[in-house]
Write an enzyme that holds these catalytic residues in place. Structure first.
Site, PDB file in Angstrom:
ATOM      1  N   ASP A 218      42.858  44.869  42.135  1.00 57.36           N
ATOM      2  CA  ASP A 218      43.730  44.063  41.294  1.00 57.36           C
ATOM      3  C   ASP A 218      43.171  42.661  41.086  1.00 57.36           C
ATOM      4  OD1 ASP A 218      45.946  44.400  39.770  1.00 57.36           O
ATOM      5  OD2 ASP A 218      47.384  43.826  41.307  1.00 57.36           O
ATOM      6  N   ASP A 264      52.429  47.991  40.125  1.00 48.78           N
ATOM      7  CA  ASP A 264      53.010  47.005  41.039  1.00 48.78           C
ATOM      8  C   ASP A 264      54.364  47.449  41.579  1.00 48.78           C
ATOM      9  OD1 ASP A 264      50.832  45.362  40.465  1.00 48.78           O
ATOM     10  OD2 ASP A 264      51.832  44.539  38.701  1.00 48.78           O
TER      11      ASP A 264
END
Length: 374
Positions: A218, A264
């Site tokens: 990420d 997420d």
């Protein structure tokens, strides 16, 4: 929806840009409403998906069996996610964006209908009258014959499920024709809840490997390159939760969105669901680790949104979520002296009952041997 696919918006909750230069900036009230709604939409599939994952782990229907993620799967996932993200980036650079998004829309149209149908089915059952003519069906595909016969698909459903499928198809057509943000969110919530429910980590160590790997993934793809941002702007699919910041001014036709990738939600969500099942295995009638990790997720996502709002830049949410979701429960385990129990907790794979049976037989055999030696 059998895996948490790499998400071009994974890790980026960011302010959408106005569609034309004359659009006025969103008001503080609109921004607060958008961020608060994103937070709520992220929490709902994690909470209910975790609860449903407990029933799923002990379910008898083959179609509802969870997919167990092993440490090897967890280690490979960031690499697969990176390759997929880079592949999408190259596709959008080489081929026409319209045709790619048309193919993706059709793909997610089918997946979204199935996911939404599976999500609403338990809730819809309460609304059917007692005398509703409910018939059972089974969709079975096999390969080979005789002793070599192997099941490819074995899905059991009933008339109520078909009704849910019909309702979900209406949302699917709405999404396909309008790409409306409400239809997008309905599909996104369904994907997230199904992911948390049906994707199971086999132990806490595997969860740490998965979250740690995606933490690096990420941060690199958001801060290190423009690949994720480019794909995020080009990719039209319900793999993100969105909420308009100008809803108060424009109503349902608002177009200035804040967004949060499903990665997420699902990735921390399956870890939180694992801790709920660990809580239940302790048989103390408390859900300490589940509530701790759930509070940690709220803290981490709130921090992501705050930093994003202050610096006006897309943020890799897992940068804040991973340390919080792992760190808080581990600190609680240290305080309670249950670190060993937490990391030794192991879930069996319900898709491999033979292995479970063998392990039980082995344990019983060892007990018999101990008795004879005594």
């Amino acid at each position: 929806h059998d895996s948490a696919l790499p998400d071009p918006h994974n890790g980026s909750a960011k302010e959408g840009s106005p569609t034309n230069g004359t659009t006025s900036p969103p008001t503080p009230g609109g921004i607060a409403l958008a961020y608060g709604s994103l937070l709520l939409m992220a929490l709902l599939p994690i909470f209910f998906g975790a609860l449903r994952s407990v029933r799923c782990a002990h379910g008898k229907n083959p179609s509802d069996m969870p997919e167990t993620i092993t440490s090897r799967d967890a280690a490979r996932f960031p690499i697969i996610a990176s390759c997929t993200l880079l592949g999408l980036y190259l596709f959008f650079k080489i081929f026409s964006q319209e045709y790619i998004n048309l193919l993706l829309s059709m793909y997610f149209f089918v997946l979204g209908i199935l996911a939404l149908s599976h999500t609403i089915s338990p809730f819809m059952n309460k609304f059917f009258p007692a005398n509703f003519p409910n018939r059972q069906y089974q969709l079975l595909f096999t390969q080979g014959s005789g002793e070599n016969k192997e099941e490819i698909v074995n899905y059991e459903f009933d008339t109520k499920d078909l009704v849910c499928l019909g309702l979900s198809s209406i949302v699917g057509v709405w999404y396909l024709l309008r790409k409306h943000w409400i239809a997008n969110n309905l599909f996104g919530l369904a994907f997230s809840l199904n992911g948390v429910e049906l994707l199971h980590l086999n132990n806490v160590s595997t969860g740490c490997i998965l979250l740690g790997g995606l933490f690096i993934y990420d941060v690199f793809w958001v801060f290190g390159t423009n690949v994720m941002v480019t794909v995020a702007k080009s990719f039209e699919a319900p793999i993100k939760l969105v909420f308009p910041q100008d809803l108060l001014e424009k109503g349902l036709e608002a177009d200035n969105f804040a967004m949060l990738g499903l990665g997420d939600v699902v990735i921390p969500g399956i870890f939180i669901a694992l801790l709920l099942r660990f809580d239940i295995s302790l048989k103390k009638n408390t859900h300490t680790y589940f509530y701790t990790s759930f509070a940690a997720y709220i803290f981490g996502l709130g921090l992501t949104i705050s930093i994003m709002h202050i610096f006006k830049h897309a943020q890799p949410a897992l940068l804040y979520l991973v340390p919080a979701c792992i760190g808080f429960p581990v600190l609680v385990a240290l305080a309670k002296g249950e670190v060993t129990e937490m990391f030794s907790y192991e879930e069996s794979n319900p898709k491999n009952p033979a292995a479970v049976t063998k392990s039980k037989e082995g344990a019983e055999a060892s007990k018999e041997t101990e008795k004879k030696e005594k």
